[in-house]
Enzyme design. Structure first.
Site, mmCIF file in Angstrom:
data_model
loop_
_atom_site.group_PDB
_atom_site.id
_atom_site.type_symbol
_atom_site.label_atom_id
_atom_site.label_comp_id
_atom_site.label_asym_id
_atom_site.label_seq_id
_atom_site.Cartn_x
_atom_site.Cartn_y
_atom_site.Cartn_z
ATOM 1 N N THR A 14 45.706 -7.119 34.336
ATOM 2 C CA THR A 14 45.051 -5.898 33.843
ATOM 3 C C THR A 14 45.718 -4.638 34.389
ATOM 4 O O THR A 14 45.792 -3.612 33.706
ATOM 5 C CB THR A 14 43.562 -5.901 34.256
ATOM 6 O OG1 THR A 14 42.939 -7.014 33.625
ATOM 7 C CG2 THR A 14 42.851 -4.640 33.852
ATOM 8 N N ASP A 56 49.233 -11.978 31.133
ATOM 9 C CA ASP A 56 47.857 -12.144 31.611
ATOM 10 C C ASP A 56 47.863 -13.359 32.534
ATOM 11 O O ASP A 56 48.436 -14.410 32.187
ATOM 12 C CB ASP A 56 46.958 -12.403 30.383
ATOM 13 C CG ASP A 56 45.484 -12.343 30.717
ATOM 14 O OD1 ASP A 56 45.056 -13.069 31.637
ATOM 15 O OD2 ASP A 56 44.760 -11.585 30.055
ATOM 16 N N SER A 57 47.246 -13.246 33.679
ATOM 17 C CA SER A 57 47.364 -14.354 34.647
ATOM 18 C C SER A 57 46.636 -15.618 34.202
ATOM 19 O O SER A 57 46.822 -16.686 34.773
ATOM 20 C CB SER A 57 46.888 -13.925 36.037
ATOM 21 O OG SER A 57 45.491 -13.925 36.134
ATOM 22 N N SER A 58 45.820 -15.514 33.138
ATOM 23 C CA SER A 58 45.207 -16.724 32.578
ATOM 24 C C SER A 58 46.286 -17.635 31.988
ATOM 25 O O SER A 58 46.044 -18.821 31.768
ATOM 26 C CB SER A 58 44.222 -16.364 31.474
ATOM 27 O OG SER A 58 43.299 -15.440 31.963
ATOM 28 N N THR A 88 43.840 -10.696 38.020
ATOM 29 C CA THR A 88 42.810 -11.171 38.947
ATOM 30 C C THR A 88 42.323 -12.587 38.630
ATOM 31 O O THR A 88 41.864 -13.291 39.522
ATOM 32 C CB THR A 88 41.590 -10.227 38.938
ATOM 33 O OG1 THR A 88 41.053 -10.164 37.606
ATOM 34 C CG2 THR A 88 41.959 -8.838 39.418
ATOM 35 N N ASP A 89 42.434 -12.996 37.356
ATOM 36 C CA ASP A 89 41.818 -14.272 36.963
ATOM 37 C C ASP A 89 42.342 -15.464 37.761
ATOM 38 O O ASP A 89 41.576 -16.349 38.125
ATOM 39 C CB ASP A 89 42.025 -14.525 35.457
ATOM 40 C CG ASP A 89 41.141 -13.624 34.605
ATOM 41 O OD1 ASP A 89 40.151 -13.085 35.137
ATOM 42 O OD2 ASP A 89 41.441 -13.455 33.411
ATOM 43 N N GLN A 271 30.476 -27.378 45.193
ATOM 44 C CA GLN A 271 30.098 -26.367 44.195
ATOM 45 C C GLN A 271 29.477 -25.145 44.857
ATOM 46 O O GLN A 271 29.294 -24.114 44.217
ATOM 47 C CB GLN A 271 29.104 -26.967 43.200
ATOM 48 C CG GLN A 271 29.708 -28.052 42.378
ATOM 49 C CD GLN A 271 28.720 -28.730 41.439
ATOM 50 O OE1 GLN A 271 27.664 -28.203 41.140
ATOM 51 N NE2 GLN A 271 29.078 -29.913 40.987
HETATM 52 N N1 ASP Z 1 42.890 -11.386 32.407
HETATM 53 C C1 ASP Z 1 43.399 -10.518 33.449
HETATM 54 C C2 ASP Z 1 44.431 -11.298 34.237
HETATM 55 O O1 ASP Z 1 44.070 -12.100 35.058
HETATM 56 C C3 ASP Z 1 42.302 -10.057 34.331
HETATM 57 C C4 ASP Z 1 42.701 -9.094 35.417
HETATM 58 O O2 ASP Z 1 43.851 -8.912 35.743
HETATM 59 O O3 ASP Z 1 41.786 -8.461 36.003
HETATM 60 O O4 ASP Z 1 45.595 -11.127 34.019
#
Ligand code: ASP
Length: 339
Positions: A14, A56-58, A88-89, A271
């Site tokens: 992001t 995107d880190s996803s 962040t993901d 969990q």
């Molecule tokens: N989807 C974004 C990522 O992980 C979310 C973020 O960076 O906050 O690349």
């Protein structure tokens, strides 16, 4: 003293995003120039940037972890510290992987990202980057850390906890390493001591690990089939509370037997992110101990998964894998001796 040199490595997230024509956020190209024009003027240090990845880190896969480790290795001698801009993901997975791949680290690797893109007028990106660079210059760390919302955590202890608030990360079982207020408060007693050996990278890993989150009524038969067909080389169980499992489920016992017969290690994390696994507390957990499952103790699911991938990449013998999982290698867990 010579001016420090810091390398900012871009990997996307992001932080660098902008809206496309449909209004969806996607990685943009503006951040590099913006940082070039602004950040260096705040520091008496040489700040250099490199564009490594822009996604995107996803979309991250373990190969991206390896790319970052190799990039740091290539530039290790030229810089005093590194800042990695990351989505962040999956930041906690990458931080866990880097902490294990970068051996005998003697320099700071500070990962950061943001909840809003750098171009957004209320963005947290700028301050996160400023503080990350400050920590890389002056934080005294020799480890992989995550900086978010004025707080620095050991990277392999972190979890993303919030998709909205600027306070997006926490470290459920290990307190922060540094806290920013009007100054930088270094909690040096929690920092990882510098290891004596020579820095090197070891990027071996085996991706064939599954996580099984337990829930009432879970059917284990498909997992047994995967184990018998050798599609899976390691398993992380996300058990209840302190490591409890539905021990009266015949399918589960079958899975444990299949895993043992195929030398597939099983690690048990919880969990409940806060606290630690204790397979010797409840009767329902004793089956896990009986089948030689590995307690992840207070490791996060992210660190447990990555560490098992790394263990499988480095070792063939099940005993070696268990020993590696049980020891604290880079402060990712409380230490426990293998019996
Ligand atoms: N989807 C974004 C990522 O992980 C979310 C973020 O960076 O906050 O690349």
């Amino acid at each position: 003293m010579a001016r420090k040199k810091i390398l900012i490595i871009h990997t996307g997230g992001t932080f660098v995003m902008e809206s496309n024509e449909q209004g969806f956020l996607k990685p943009g190209d503006y951040a590099f120039d913006y940082i070039e024009k602004t950040i260096p003027s705040f520091f008496d240090a040489e700040i250099v940037q490199s564009k490594l990845i822009n996604i995107d880190s996803s979309l991250f896969r373990p190969t991206h972890w390896v790319m970052i480790a190799e990039h740091i290795n290539e530039h290790y001698d030229k810089y005093d510290g590194f800042v990695v801009i990351h989505g962040t993901d999956t930041m906690s997975y990458t931080a866990s992987a880097l902490s294990l791949m970068l051996k005998n680290l003697g320099k700071p690797i500070i990962m950061t990202g943001s909840q809003l893109p750098l171009i957004n007028r209320r963005s947290d990106a700028f301050m996160n980057l400023i503080e990350a660079v400050e920590v890389a210059i002056d934080g005294g760390l020799n480890e992989v850390a995550v900086l978010f919302n004025h707080t620095v955590f050991r990277g392999n202890r972190t979890k993303k906890k919030d998709a909205w608030d600027f306070d997006a990360f926490y470290s459920p079982n290990y307190n922060s390493l540094i806290k920013f207020g009007i100054g930088m408060d270094k909690k040096t007693h929690r920092h990882l001591p510098k290891k004596p050996g020579v820095f090197e990278i070891d990027t071996r890993l085996n991706e064939h690990v599954v996580i099984i989150p337990f829930y009432p009524g879970i059917d284990f038969s498909n997992f047994s089939i995967m184990v018998r067909k050798q599609k899976v080389k390691g398993i992380v169980i996300e058990a209840y509370g302190s490591g409890n499992i539905p021990s009266d489920n015949p399918g589960l016992e079958e899975l444990f037997k299949d895993a043992a017969a195929n030398e597939v290690p099983i690690a048990v994390c919880s969990q409940s992110p806060i606290g630690k696994v204790n397979l010797g507390l409840y009767e329902v957990a004793t089956k896990a101990a009986f089948y030689g499952l590995i307690s992840a103790m207070d490791m996060t699911r992210e660190a447990t998964l990555v560490k098992l991938m790394v263990a499988l990449g480095r070792y063939r013998s099940i005993n070696k894998i268990k020993q590696f999982m049980t020891e604290s290698i880079v402060g990712e867990k409380e230490s426990e001796h293998v019996r």
